[in-house]
Design a protein around this motif. Structure first.
Motif, PDB file in Angstrom:
ATOM      1  N   THR A 161       0.704  -1.160   0.015  1.00 39.27           N
ATOM      2  CA  THR A 161      -0.091   0.124   0.122  1.00 39.27           C
ATOM      3  C   THR A 161       0.904   1.243   0.097  1.00 39.27           C
ATOM      4  OG1 THR A 161      -1.776   1.026   1.227  1.00 39.27           O
ATOM      5  CG2 THR A 161      -0.319   0.077   2.754  1.00 39.27           C
ATOM      6  N   HIS A 162       0.357   2.217  -0.518  1.00 43.24           N
ATOM      7  CA  HIS A 162       0.967   3.682  -0.467  1.00 43.24           C
ATOM      8  C   HIS A 162      -0.039   4.378   0.716  1.00 43.24           C
ATOM      9  CE1 HIS A 162       2.236   2.741  -4.408  1.00 43.24           C
ATOM     10  NE2 HIS A 162       3.375   3.344  -4.162  1.00 43.24           N
ATOM     11  N   HIS A 163      -0.822   3.746   1.309  1.00 40.34           N
ATOM     12  CA  HIS A 163      -1.742   4.531   2.232  1.00 40.34           C
ATOM     13  C   HIS A 163      -0.981   4.201   3.613  1.00 40.34           C
ATOM     14  CE1 HIS A 163      -4.841   5.712  -0.266  1.00 40.34           C
ATOM     15  NE2 HIS A 163      -5.031   4.566  -0.902  1.00 40.34           N
ATOM     16  N   MET A 164      -0.299   5.265   4.134  1.00 43.35           N
ATOM     17  CA  MET A 164       0.594   5.084   5.293  1.00 43.35           C
ATOM     18  C   MET A 164      -0.543   4.807   6.578  1.00 43.35           C
ATOM     19  SD  MET A 164       3.638   4.645   4.437  1.00 43.35           S
ATOM     20  CE  MET A 164       2.916   3.861   3.116  1.00 43.35           C
ATOM     21  N   ARG A 190      -1.097   0.102  10.782  1.00 44.40           N
ATOM     22  CA  ARG A 190      -1.978  -1.129  11.569  1.00 44.40           C
ATOM     23  C   ARG A 190      -1.280  -2.328  11.608  1.00 44.40           C
ATOM     24  NH1 ARG A 190      -8.260   0.156   9.589  1.00 44.40           N
ATOM     25  NH2 ARG A 190      -8.388  -1.676  10.863  1.00 44.40           N
ATOM     26  N   ALA A 191       0.179  -2.277  10.769  1.00 43.65           N
ATOM     27  CA  ALA A 191       0.745  -3.578  10.854  1.00 43.65           C
ATOM     28  C   ALA A 191       1.579  -3.762  11.927  1.00 43.65           C
ATOM     29  CB  ALA A 191       1.622  -3.480   9.296  1.00 43.65           C
ATOM     30  N   GLY A 192       1.997  -4.937  12.040  1.00 42.76           N
ATOM     31  CA  GLY A 192       3.170  -5.272  13.157  1.00 42.76           C
ATOM     32  C   GLY A 192       4.780  -5.065  12.634  1.00 42.76           C
ATOM     33  N   ARG A 193       4.682  -5.026  11.187  1.00 51.70           N
ATOM     34  CA  ARG A 193       6.114  -4.896  10.659  1.00 51.70           C
ATOM     35  C   ARG A 193       5.956  -4.048   9.145  1.00 51.70           C
ATOM     36  NH1 ARG A 193       9.776  -9.542   8.550  1.00 51.70           N
ATOM     37  NH2 ARG A 193      11.553  -8.291   7.667  1.00 51.70           N
ATOM     38  N   ILE A 194       6.542  -3.163   9.134  1.00 54.38           N
ATOM     39  CA  ILE A 194       6.680  -2.523   7.884  1.00 54.38           C
ATOM     40  C   ILE A 194       8.073  -2.605   6.967  1.00 54.38           C
ATOM     41  CG2 ILE A 194       6.360  -0.100   6.557  1.00 54.38           C
ATOM     42  CD1 ILE A 194       4.510   0.759   9.005  1.00 54.38           C
ATOM     43  N   LEU A 195       8.080  -2.719   5.581  1.00 51.69           N
ATOM     44  CA  LEU A 195       9.101  -2.861   4.906  1.00 51.69           C
ATOM     45  C   LEU A 195       8.790  -1.517   3.929  1.00 51.69           C
ATOM     46  CD1 LEU A 195       9.599  -6.335   3.956  1.00 51.69           C
ATOM     47  CD2 LEU A 195      10.819  -5.119   5.399  1.00 51.69           C
ATOM     48  N   PRO A 201       1.401   8.875   8.360  1.00 48.03           N
ATOM     49  CA  PRO A 201       0.147   9.170   8.677  1.00 48.03           C
ATOM     50  C   PRO A 201      -0.177  10.373   9.330  1.00 48.03           C
ATOM     51  CG  PRO A 201       1.223   7.032   9.257  1.00 48.03           C
ATOM     52  CD  PRO A 201       2.209   7.873   8.914  1.00 48.03           C
ATOM     53  N   GLN A 202      -1.383  11.000   8.973  1.00 52.21           N
ATOM     54  CA  GLN A 202      -1.871  12.259   9.678  1.00 52.21           C
ATOM     55  C   GLN A 202      -1.475  12.251  11.192  1.00 52.21           C
ATOM     56  OE1 GLN A 202      -5.856  12.663   8.265  1.00 52.21           O
ATOM     57  NE2 GLN A 202      -5.240  13.654   6.812  1.00 52.21           N
ATOM     58  N   SER A 203      -1.760  11.207  12.014  1.00 50.42           N
ATOM     59  CA  SER A 203      -1.709  11.337  13.250  1.00 50.42           C
ATOM     60  C   SER A 203      -0.014  11.404  13.670  1.00 50.42           C
ATOM     61  CB  SER A 203      -2.177  10.148  13.997  1.00 50.42           C
ATOM     62  OG  SER A 203      -1.690   8.778  13.415  1.00 50.42           O
ATOM     63  N   ALA A 204       0.896  10.582  12.883  1.00 50.27           N
ATOM     64  CA  ALA A 204       2.141  10.760  13.054  1.00 50.27           C
ATOM     65  C   ALA A 204       2.627  12.345  12.682  1.00 50.27           C
ATOM     66  CB  ALA A 204       2.996   9.774  12.274  1.00 50.27           C
ATOM     67  N   ALA A 205       2.131  12.853  11.723  1.00 54.83           N
ATOM     68  CA  ALA A 205       2.606  14.241  11.290  1.00 54.83           C
ATOM     69  C   ALA A 205       2.289  15.024  12.320  1.00 54.83           C
ATOM     70  CB  ALA A 205       1.733  14.427   9.783  1.00 54.83           C
ATOM     71  N   LEU A 206       0.948  15.162  12.957  1.00 58.98           N
ATOM     72  CA  LEU A 206       0.511  15.860  13.993  1.00 58.98           C
ATOM     73  C   LEU A 206       1.440  15.778  15.256  1.00 58.98           C
ATOM     74  CD1 LEU A 206      -1.551  17.700  15.581  1.00 58.98           C
ATOM     75  CD2 LEU A 206      -2.813  15.974  16.198  1.00 58.98           C
ATOM     76  N   GLU A 259       7.315  21.990  17.550  1.00 62.78           N
ATOM     77  CA  GLU A 259       7.114  23.247  18.341  1.00 62.78           C
ATOM     78  C   GLU A 259       7.237  23.364  19.833  1.00 62.78           C
ATOM     79  OE1 GLU A 259       5.432  26.186  17.169  1.00 62.78           O
ATOM     80  OE2 GLU A 259       5.668  25.303  15.208  1.00 62.78           O
ATOM     81  N   GLY A 260       7.901  22.152  20.074  1.00 60.81           N
ATOM     82  CA  GLY A 260       8.413  22.380  21.638  1.00 60.81           C
ATOM     83  C   GLY A 260       7.810  21.553  22.472  1.00 60.81           C
ATOM     84  N   TRP A 261       6.447  20.814  22.080  1.00 61.50           N
ATOM     85  CA  TRP A 261       6.011  19.928  22.927  1.00 61.50           C
ATOM     86  C   TRP A 261       6.598  18.520  23.175  1.00 61.50           C
ATOM     87  CZ3 TRP A 261      -0.131  19.587  23.679  1.00 61.50           C
ATOM     88  CH2 TRP A 261      -0.319  20.842  23.281  1.00 61.50           C
ATOM     89  N   ASN A 262       6.686  18.391  24.723  1.00 59.28           N
ATOM     90  CA  ASN A 262       7.516  16.894  25.028  1.00 59.28           C
ATOM     91  C   ASN A 262       6.318  15.959  24.733  1.00 59.28           C
ATOM     92  OD1 ASN A 262       9.100  15.313  26.241  1.00 59.28           O
ATOM     93  ND2 ASN A 262       8.727  15.868  28.190  1.00 59.28           N
ATOM     94  N   LEU A 263       6.587  15.277  23.834  1.00 57.60           N
ATOM     95  CA  LEU A 263       5.476  14.205  23.532  1.00 57.60           C
ATOM     96  C   LEU A 263       6.192  12.859  23.534  1.00 57.60           C
ATOM     97  CD1 LEU A 263       2.963  15.922  21.018  1.00 57.60           C
ATOM     98  CD2 LEU A 263       2.656  15.538  23.325  1.00 57.60           C
ATOM     99  N   PRO A 264       6.734  12.252  24.420  1.00 50.42           N
ATOM    100  CA  PRO A 264       7.061  10.793  24.408  1.00 50.42           C
ATOM    101  C   PRO A 264       6.101   9.831  23.980  1.00 50.42           C
ATOM    102  CG  PRO A 264       7.192  11.600  26.518  1.00 50.42           C
ATOM    103  CD  PRO A 264       6.520  12.776  25.798  1.00 50.42           C
ATOM    104  N   GLY A 265       6.468   9.024  23.312  1.00 45.77           N
ATOM    105  CA  GLY A 265       5.304   8.014  22.942  1.00 45.77           C
ATOM    106  C   GLY A 265       5.099   7.537  21.700  1.00 45.77           C
ATOM    107  N   ARG A 266       4.281   6.596  21.337  1.00 44.26           N
ATOM    108  CA  ARG A 266       4.142   6.015  20.026  1.00 44.26           C
ATOM    109  C   ARG A 266       3.437   6.986  18.929  1.00 44.26           C
ATOM    110  NH1 ARG A 266       3.295  -0.066  20.074  1.00 44.26           N
ATOM    111  NH2 ARG A 266       1.858   0.732  18.116  1.00 44.26           N
ATOM    112  N   VAL A 267       3.916   6.948  17.641  1.00 41.49           N
ATOM    113  CA  VAL A 267       3.082   7.744  16.861  1.00 41.49           C
ATOM    114  C   VAL A 267       2.600   6.325  15.523  1.00 41.49           C
ATOM    115  CG1 VAL A 267       4.347   9.921  17.062  1.00 41.49           C
ATOM    116  CG2 VAL A 267       5.172   8.127  15.511  1.00 41.49           C
ATOM    117  N   GLY A 268       1.757   7.049  14.860  1.00 45.37           N
ATOM    118  CA  GLY A 268       1.369   6.094  13.721  1.00 45.37           C
ATOM    119  C   GLY A 268      -0.167   6.017  13.534  1.00 45.37           C
ATOM    120  N   THR A 269      -0.879   5.351  14.419  1.00 43.27           N
ATOM    121  CA  THR A 269      -2.059   5.403  14.272  1.00 43.27           C
ATOM    122  C   THR A 269      -2.866   6.473  15.027  1.00 43.27           C
ATOM    123  OG1 THR A 269      -2.603   4.065  16.448  1.00 43.27           O
ATOM    124  CG2 THR A 269      -2.012   2.677  14.416  1.00 43.27           C
ATOM    125  N   PRO A 270      -4.181   6.719  14.882  1.00 43.97           N
ATOM    126  CA  PRO A 270      -4.928   7.690  15.691  1.00 43.97           C
ATOM    127  C   PRO A 270      -5.025   7.350  16.971  1.00 43.97           C
ATOM    128  CG  PRO A 270      -5.800   7.355  13.555  1.00 43.97           C
ATOM    129  CD  PRO A 270      -4.726   6.363  13.611  1.00 43.97           C
TER     130      PRO A 270
END
Length: 121
Positions: free
Chosen positions: A39-42, A47-52, A83-88, A95-106
């Motif tokens: 897919t080209h839809h990130m 949603r995958a467990g592994r990405i190539l 993904p939009q959620s990761a871009a956010l 912008e300086g927010w301290n946001l540790p944690g996962r990104v990818g899915t909403p």
């Protein structure tokens, strides 16, 4: 034992995309079938467990969604989006927010932002 889906959600409306993705996940979770999706839809890849990540037949990156989406420049260089959620989350971090944690899915995005907000309160 293995099913390959090649751009199976292209040209589908949102409901059709959701149904195809849910079917893929059910095949993996309930039937134990390995599902490979191209897919080209990130947001789908998230949603995958592994990405190539492939570019011109070469593997650029191999990892979990968290590992892959923590490097948006690499994806953009390969002609892909984040993904939009990761871009956010990346924009907020810039912008300086301290946001540790996962990104990818909403869901990852919501959890990461909520955790940061809890620390502010």
């Amino acid at each position: 034992e293995c099913m390959i889906f090649d751009e199976s959600t292209a040209m589908l409306d949102p409901q059709g995309r959701r149904e195809v993705l849910e079917t893929m996940e059910m095949l993996n979770r309930e039937k134990g079938i390995t599902v490979i999706t191209i897919t080209h839809h990130m947001d789908e890849a998230a949603r995958a467990g592994r990405i190539l990540v492939l570019d011109d037949g070469k593997i650029l990156q191999d990892g979990t969604p968290e590992e892959i989406f923590s490097q948006p420049e690499m994806l953009i260089g390969a002609g892909l989006d984040v993904p939009q959620s990761a871009a956010l989350v990346h924009a907020l971090r810039a912008e300086g927010w301290n946001l540790p944690g996962r990104v990818g899915t909403p869901e990852d995005c919501v959890e990461t932002i909520c955790r940061a907000y809890e620390h502010l309160a």
